[in-house]
Each structure stands twice: as structure tokens, then as C-alpha cells.
Enzyme design. Structure first.
Site, mmCIF file in Angstrom:
data_model
loop_
_atom_site.group_PDB
_atom_site.id
_atom_site.type_symbol
_atom_site.label_atom_id
_atom_site.label_comp_id
_atom_site.label_asym_id
_atom_site.label_seq_id
_atom_site.Cartn_x
_atom_site.Cartn_y
_atom_site.Cartn_z
ATOM 1 N N HIS A 79 -16.870 60.748 65.887
ATOM 2 C CA HIS A 79 -15.626 60.859 66.652
ATOM 3 C C HIS A 79 -15.808 61.837 67.814
ATOM 4 O O HIS A 79 -16.603 62.766 67.728
ATOM 5 C CB HIS A 79 -14.490 61.384 65.757
ATOM 6 C CG HIS A 79 -14.167 60.487 64.600
ATOM 7 N ND1 HIS A 79 -14.667 60.693 63.337
ATOM 8 C CD2 HIS A 79 -13.398 59.374 64.529
ATOM 9 C CE1 HIS A 79 -14.217 59.754 62.521
ATOM 10 N NE2 HIS A 79 -13.443 58.934 63.219
ATOM 11 N N ASP A 137 -20.497 61.231 59.743
ATOM 12 C CA ASP A 137 -19.870 59.911 59.741
ATOM 13 C C ASP A 137 -20.516 59.009 60.797
ATOM 14 O O ASP A 137 -20.172 57.852 60.942
ATOM 15 C CB ASP A 137 -18.357 60.019 59.978
ATOM 16 C CG ASP A 137 -18.007 60.936 61.135
ATOM 17 O OD1 ASP A 137 -18.920 61.371 61.862
ATOM 18 O OD2 ASP A 137 -16.809 61.220 61.315
ATOM 19 N N ASP A 171 -21.045 64.041 65.509
ATOM 20 C CA ASP A 171 -20.034 63.328 64.724
ATOM 21 C C ASP A 171 -19.705 62.006 65.437
ATOM 22 O O ASP A 171 -19.840 61.906 66.653
ATOM 23 C CB ASP A 171 -18.780 64.207 64.654
ATOM 24 C CG ASP A 171 -17.718 63.683 63.695
ATOM 25 O OD1 ASP A 171 -17.589 64.241 62.602
ATOM 26 O OD2 ASP A 171 -17.004 62.715 64.059
ATOM 27 N N ASP A 187 -3.055 62.153 62.368
ATOM 28 C CA ASP A 187 -4.086 61.989 61.340
ATOM 29 C C ASP A 187 -4.546 63.294 60.705
ATOM 30 O O ASP A 187 -5.738 63.599 60.612
ATOM 31 C CB ASP A 187 -5.302 61.249 61.923
ATOM 32 C CG ASP A 187 -4.975 59.818 62.333
ATOM 33 O OD1 ASP A 187 -3.781 59.529 62.547
ATOM 34 O OD2 ASP A 187 -5.890 59.007 62.429
ATOM 35 N N HIS A 235 -11.434 68.328 66.279
ATOM 36 C CA HIS A 235 -10.285 67.643 66.903
ATOM 37 C C HIS A 235 -9.126 68.594 67.191
ATOM 38 O O HIS A 235 -8.190 68.239 67.896
ATOM 39 C CB HIS A 235 -9.770 66.519 65.993
ATOM 40 C CG HIS A 235 -10.763 65.432 65.755
ATOM 41 N ND1 HIS A 235 -11.367 64.757 66.789
ATOM 42 C CD2 HIS A 235 -11.288 64.921 64.612
ATOM 43 C CE1 HIS A 235 -12.211 63.856 66.287
ATOM 44 N NE2 HIS A 235 -12.191 63.935 64.968
HETATM 45 C C1 X5A Z 1 -13.371 65.578 61.607
HETATM 46 C C2 X5A Z 1 -13.272 64.126 61.896
HETATM 47 C C3 X5A Z 1 -11.878 62.131 61.795
HETATM 48 C C4 X5A Z 1 -10.454 61.778 61.727
HETATM 49 C C5 X5A Z 1 -10.261 60.312 61.743
HETATM 50 C C6 X5A Z 1 -8.832 59.943 61.699
HETATM 51 N N1 X5A Z 1 -12.090 63.528 61.631
HETATM 52 N N2 X5A Z 1 -8.613 58.547 61.796
HETATM 53 O O1 X5A Z 1 -14.226 63.567 62.349
HETATM 54 ZN ZN ZN Z 2 -15.719 62.309 62.553
#
Ligand code: X5A
Ligand code: ZN
Length: 641
Positions: free
Chosen positions: A176, A267, A174, A94, A137
């Protein structure tokens, strides 16, 4: 003393984009960076920040967290054609590369390091770096999830190396999991990494077992990695606040960082189609403010993942908070998804083939409604704080910060005026002339605060019970709900069932029978060294209660000789300012505390607090109270006890 908020932004970082059709990366577009900057301009914030310049990071810095092979590989992308870029990108998950990616990644990292320098060298107190590509990431030899170099991880290693910073807290809000950052420090006890993330039992990207709650670090780093995997979507303000109050902050206080880096992805805010969470923008202001008493206020907020929707507003909220010039109501503590049509544009519908286009039109329509919704939401929750921050009832003391405060004249108060405030209550107090004198100082301060001429105030009064009259008086001049926190023994003549006034009283005494949900005595055993106990109680008990009560004014009445040190009170007053848009009146019995209280009310950074401990018997008092009260006070339900 460092002051001011630094801001880093540079259009150079918009000079790369996706060159072929690659759906998982299609949301990563340059405009997302400028959109946030435009929003900051719209709110008039850019000119109030101290602009910091960017630079390219050097190879040595990149290699603090990456291998030479990986650096060389990324470097080689600068001269690749589209086919080669494609092949190269597909080595990783990704992420896409563009001939400018390498340059931008160096600027993004360089910008982050510039911010760290500015904060560590006291050129600014805190700041935000609007950067792209993001970093959290990316790993030693791997690009991932739009990230090339791990900005925040390198920033932490850089601070350790360049400034000898011994303890660094990384807060990754975040949506993620920043697995790259986790891996960089899993064996390092000098960096405490905290991340919450959408997880859904490993069903959500990046689908790693390593993101679960039981991954806590390795070797000597054991205990210095904190994961909060959300197994459901729709987490909202209450969930985020609970995670901070119950989990992060007690550990962060104990850890006692010298620097805080925030991996600030927005996000995790409401409206993001991938995150599907519900926290509203002002929540990020509160999260920011809750971190500010730590690390002497040295807070570097670094952008991670960033889309559209409310994220710009969230970003704005966070930066406003860095200024300490505004305050936000947390309006909605419910965790239910709001009905604003965001479901239509979510990632599930885009999974179906050929639905992609339909999805985009839907998202943009929803986007427009959402923008309007957000605009009016921001108008509702954003309250610019009064220009004059702190008022002081006239007192004889010579105080260093006096020129920065508004001195308020006392007025004469008649006994009858006060008598009506305590209906059917005990009027014996009123015979005391000291009380009337105190109230003569207190009432004009409350007038100023409720009229929003000043944000907060401080007064010396020999009588703690004046807090009760002050609370009552506030409700007659416009405060719908008040939190009264009393530290020390005193008879508090207030109607114990008055739902407008939540009273919490902490003192060393045999247990008092609690008869109401609105008068909560916390009776502690030993009357000494309550610093840790008080801080812990504030985080895990009083603030959760108070967020539920939603006071429009906080009154803190501080007794003398209560076994609490001045700097603890500074932390207390600082943290209480997350409530009531920062409107707080502090009544102190001891005049020698005024200097410290005033400095905290003025927003000065606070020296760190040590040691931190909650005594066993006091912990039990809280456990019992929490059990009894959690039916009534919602945020207490998030507690594990
Ligand atoms: C920086 C970050 C998210 C990537 C998501 C990919 N990236 N599916 O939060
Ligand atoms: Zn993210």
C-alpha cells in the site's frame, strides 16, 4: 564498529483487537504479530539477535508528526465503550480502535524509536522492530488503514532532532502507498521517501491521485518523493529488483543517506490476498542486502502491514539478511503468477454478499497448501552461509583482519592441467610462469568456495587473465554458471560463446566489437575517475544481466591503476554478493587493495561514496549495449532506455 542485529518484539502490542463486525478491518488480528516472531524462532534467529526493549513513546514524540487535537482524541479512546469506539473509528478510513489501542500505539512508536536509538548509538548495526499497530497511513490529524501514529515518519523526525541526522531514506516496500509518510515529508528535502504500491490507475485503496508517479514532492522537497504505482497485480521478483536497481538505488546513492528506515510491510509478498503480488520471500532478503551498503549499514526495518501466507517467511528472509549470515537464490524471475491456488481466496470473491464465510474456509485451506509450499520453498532457497566467511591466499602482507580469515596454502599447478581448461584457446599465456603461480593460489580458493567451506576469497595476482582460467576451472569443479567481471585491460582467453561463463570487461580503450552475448566489453573513454560510472553500471547494467545469468560463482578481477578508488571497490564487492549466494572470488593485481577488499568481503559497513556521476559519453556506451543485448538478457528489458 557497530555489529549485531537488534530485534524488538513485545506481546503487549497484541492486546487490542476488533470488537464489532467491521469487514474491512477483519484481517487485522493480533496473531499476525506473534506468527512472525514464532517463525523467527523456528529458524533459530531470535537468540542470534540482540534483544532490545520497548517503551511507551511520550507525547512530545507523538507530536513530531501529529496535532495536539488528534493526540487528545486518540487518548480519549482508552475510556470509550464499544459504541463510542465504533463512532470514533468511523471518522477515519479502514481503521478500528480498542481501549488498548492508544497504549499499543505508544508502545509501537516507542519500540521504533528504541531501534533508531540503538542503531544511531552504534549499539547494534541494524535491526528490526516487530510492531503493531502499523504507521505509514496515519497522518497529522488522522488515523487510517490500521495505523494510529506514523511510526516511521516520527522516527525520521526524531533522528533529525535527537541526532542531527541530515539525510534519511525511507523505503516503503509495503504493497500500500504510505500516504501519511509522503505527506509528512513532501516539502522536506532531507527525507527521501520511496514507495511502490498497488495502484491500478487509482482503483486500489487508498485510491489517491497523490500516489501516482508524477507526485514528486513540493517546494524545496521537489524531487525527494518517489512513487512507483503498479498498475497491474502480479508483480514479482524481477519487477521489484528492477525498481531497486534502476530507480531507487541510483537515487539513493546520490542522496547519500545517513540512516535508512524501511516501512516493511510484507503484504507485497506472494500469497497476500489483498496485494496479489508474486515476489517470493527471498526477494526481501535481496532488497535488504541492496540497501546495506548505504548509510554505513544503518538500517532500521519497521513492520507495517502484515498478514499471513508467505509474509512470515519474507520477514525471516529480511532479518536473515541483516545478519549477513545467509544467502538466497532468487529462483524465479518470471513475473507470471504461480499456480498455487491463491486466486481462490482473493478479495474479489469476498466482495459478493454472503461469500465471506465461504471465503474464509477457502483461505484456510489454501493457507495450508500454501504453508507447505512455502516450507519447501524456503528449504530450497535458504542456504546458510559457511561459518568461515573469507579465505585469503597466503600472502606476505601484514593485514589487520588476518585473524578473521582462513589462510589457504597454494599448490603447484602443472602447465598441462591448465592447458586442458582452454580448449582450442590461446595457450601462449601458459608460458608465463607468473600465471601458473597465480593459478596455484587461485584454484585452492575456488575449491574451498565451491565446496562451501568458505563463502568468498581474495587473492593477489599480477595477471588479470588468470580470471579467465579461474572461471573455466570453476565450471569443472561444480559451478554451473560463472560471472567474470574484469576491471582493466587484459586479454581474456575465454571461449566467447561459452554460455556458462558470462564475461563483462570494463576498460578504457577504443570500442571493441562485441561478438557474443556472453563476452561483453564495456569500453570507456577516459581512463580516470570511473567511480560513479562503475557504480551506476553495476546497478543498471551488470546486476540486471547477472540476475538473469544466475551465476553460482562470481569472479572479480581488478587491475591496478584503473581510476577506481578503493571504497568504490568495496561497494562493488559488497553489491556483487547479492549474486551466487555471496560466493565471490576477488583477484586483485594491486596488493594495497587487499585490505579494503577483505574488509568488504567480511561484511564490514562501508563508508559512503561520493561524488556520484555517470559521464555522458560512458552513459551512451551503456545505452548502446543495452539496446543490443536486451533481446537476450531479460532484466535489461525493464530499462527505460
Ligand atoms: C498498514 C497497511 C492496509 C490497510 C488496508 C485497508 N494497512 N483496506 O498496509
Ligand atoms: Zn499494506
Amino acid at each position: 564498529m557497530a555489529s549485531g542485529t537488534g530485534l524488538i518484539y513485545n506481546e503487549q502490542m497484541m492486546s487490542y483487537n476488533l470488537l464489532w463486525d467491521y469487514p474491512v478491518c477483519s484481517i487485522e488480528i493480533p496473531e499476525r504479530l506473534s506468527a512472525s516472531y514464532e517463525k523467527l524462532k523456528y529458524y533459530g534467529l531470535v537468540e542470534r539477535c540482540i534483544p532490545l526493549s520497548v517503551r511507551e513513546a511520550i507525547e512530545e514524540e507523538i507530536m513530531l508528526a501529529h496535532s495536539l487535537d488528534y493526540l487528545e482524541a486518540v487518548k480519549s479512546t482508552a475510556s470509550m465503550n464499544v459504541e463510542e469506539l465504533k463512532t470514533f473509528s468511523y471518522n477515519y478510513g479502514d481503521v478500528y480502535f480498542h481501549p488498548n489501542s492508544y497504549h499499543c500505539a505508544k508502545v509501537s512508536l516507542g519500540a521504533t524509536l528504541q531501534l533508531v536509538d540503538a542503531v544511531m548509538l552504534d549499539r547494534v548495526r541494524n535491526g528490526m522492530a516487530l510492531v503493531r499497530p502499523p504507521g505509514h497511513h496515519s497522518q497529522k490529524s488522522e488515523a487510517c488503514g490500521f495505523c494510529v501514529f506514523n511510526n516511521v515518519a516520527i522516527a525520521a523526525k526524531y533522528a533529525k532532532q535527537a541526532y542531527g541526522t541530515k539525510r534519511i531514506l525511507i523505503v516503503d516496500w509495503d504493497v500500500h502507498h504510505g500516504q501519511g509518510t509522503q505527506y509528512a515529508f513532501e516539502e522536506d528535502p532531507s527525507v527521501l521517501y520511496f514507495s511502490w504500491h498497488r495502484y491500478e490507475h487509482q482503483q486500489f485503496w487508498p485510491n489517491l491521485k497523490d500516489s501516482d508517479y508524477d507526485v514528486v514532492g513540493k517546494g524545496s522537497g521537489t524531487g525527494f518523493n518517489i512513487n512507483i504505482p503498479w498498475n497491474k497485480v502480479g508483480m514479482g521478483n524481477a519487477d521489484y529488483l528492477a525498481a531497486f536497481l534502476y530507480i531507487l538505488l541510483p537515487m539513493a546513492y546520490e542522496f547519500n543517506p545517513e540512516l535508512i528506515l524501511v516501512s516493511a510491510g510484507f503484504d507485497s509478498a506472494i500469497g497476500d490476498p489483498e496485494g496479489e503480488m508474486c515476489a517470493t520471500p527471498e526477494c526481501f532478503a535481496h532488497l535488504t542486502q541492496l540497501l546495506m551498503p548505504l548509510a554505513n549499514g544503518k538500517l532500521c526495518v519497521v513492520l507495517e502491514c502484515h498478514r499471513n501466507y508467505s509474509e512470515c517467511e519474507s520477514c525471516t528472509s529480511a532479518i536473515l539478511e541483516l545478519f549477513e549470515e545467509s544467502r538466497f537464490f532468487i529462483e524465479d524471475l518470471s513475473t507470471k503468477k504461480r499456480n498455487i491456488g491463491i486466486e481462490e481466496g482473493n478479495s474479489e470473491s469476498s466482495a459478493a454478499t454472503n461469500a465471506e464465510e465461504k471465503n474464509i474456509t477457502m483461505v484456510s485451506k489454501v493457507n495450508q497448501d500454501f504453508d507447505e509450499f512455502m516450507d519447501s520453498h524456503m528449504k530450497k532457497v535458504l542456504v546458510l552461509a559457511p561459518r568461515v566467511r573469507t579465505a585469503l591466499a597466503s600472502c606476505g602482507e601484514k593485514l589487520t583482519r588476518l585473524d578473521q580469515c582462513l589462510q589457504v596454502e597454494e599448490k603447484k599447478i602443472a602447465m598441462e592441467e591448465v592447458g586442458v581448461l582452454i580448449s582450442g584457446g590461446d595457450c601462449a599465456h601458459l608460458k608465463d610462469e607468473n600465471l601458473l603461480l597465480s593459478l596455484g593460489k587461485i584454484f585452492p580458493l575456488i575449491d574451498k568456495i565451491t565446496k562451501r567451506e568458505v563463502r568468498n576469497g581474495v587473492v593477489v595476482s599480477p595477471m588479470l587473465s588468470s580470471g579467465a582460467f579461474a572461471a573455466r576451472y570453476s565450471t569443472t569443479v561444480g559451478a554451473s554458471r560463472v560471472l567474470l567481471l574484469v576491471l582493466g585491460e587484459a586479454d581474456i582467453p575465454t571461449d566467447k560463446d561459452d554460455e556458462k561463463i558470462l564475461v563483462v570487461q570494463i576498460y578504457g580503450k577504443q570500442d571493441e566489437k562485441r561478438q557474443s552475448n556472453y563476452y561483453i566489453p564495456i569500453c570507456w573513454k577516459e581512463n580516470n575517475e570511473w567511480d560513479g560510472d562503475l557504480l551506476y553500471t553495476l546497478l543498471e547494467f551488470i546486476l540486471p544481466l547477472a540476475y538473469g545469468h544466475r551465476p553460482e560463482l562470481v569472479i572479480l578481477a581488478v587491475g591496478s591503476n584503473i581510476g577506481i578508488q578503493a571504497f568504490t571497490l568495496a561497494h562493488l564487492t559488497h553489491l556483487l554478493q547479492v549474486l551466487a549466494e555471496g560466493r565471490i572470488l576477488v583477484i586483485s593485481r594491486a596488493s594495497d587493495l587487499v585490505e579494503t577488499l577483505m574488509s568488504s568481503l567480511l561484511g564490514d559497513p562501508i563508508s559512503t561514496m561520493r561524488p556520484f556521476a555517470l559521464k555522458q559519453e560512458n552513459a551512451l556506451v551503456l545505452v548502446k549495449l543495452r539496446r543490443e543485448l536486451k533481446q537476450h538478457w531479460k532484466l535489461l528489458q525493464n530499462s527505460v532506455n
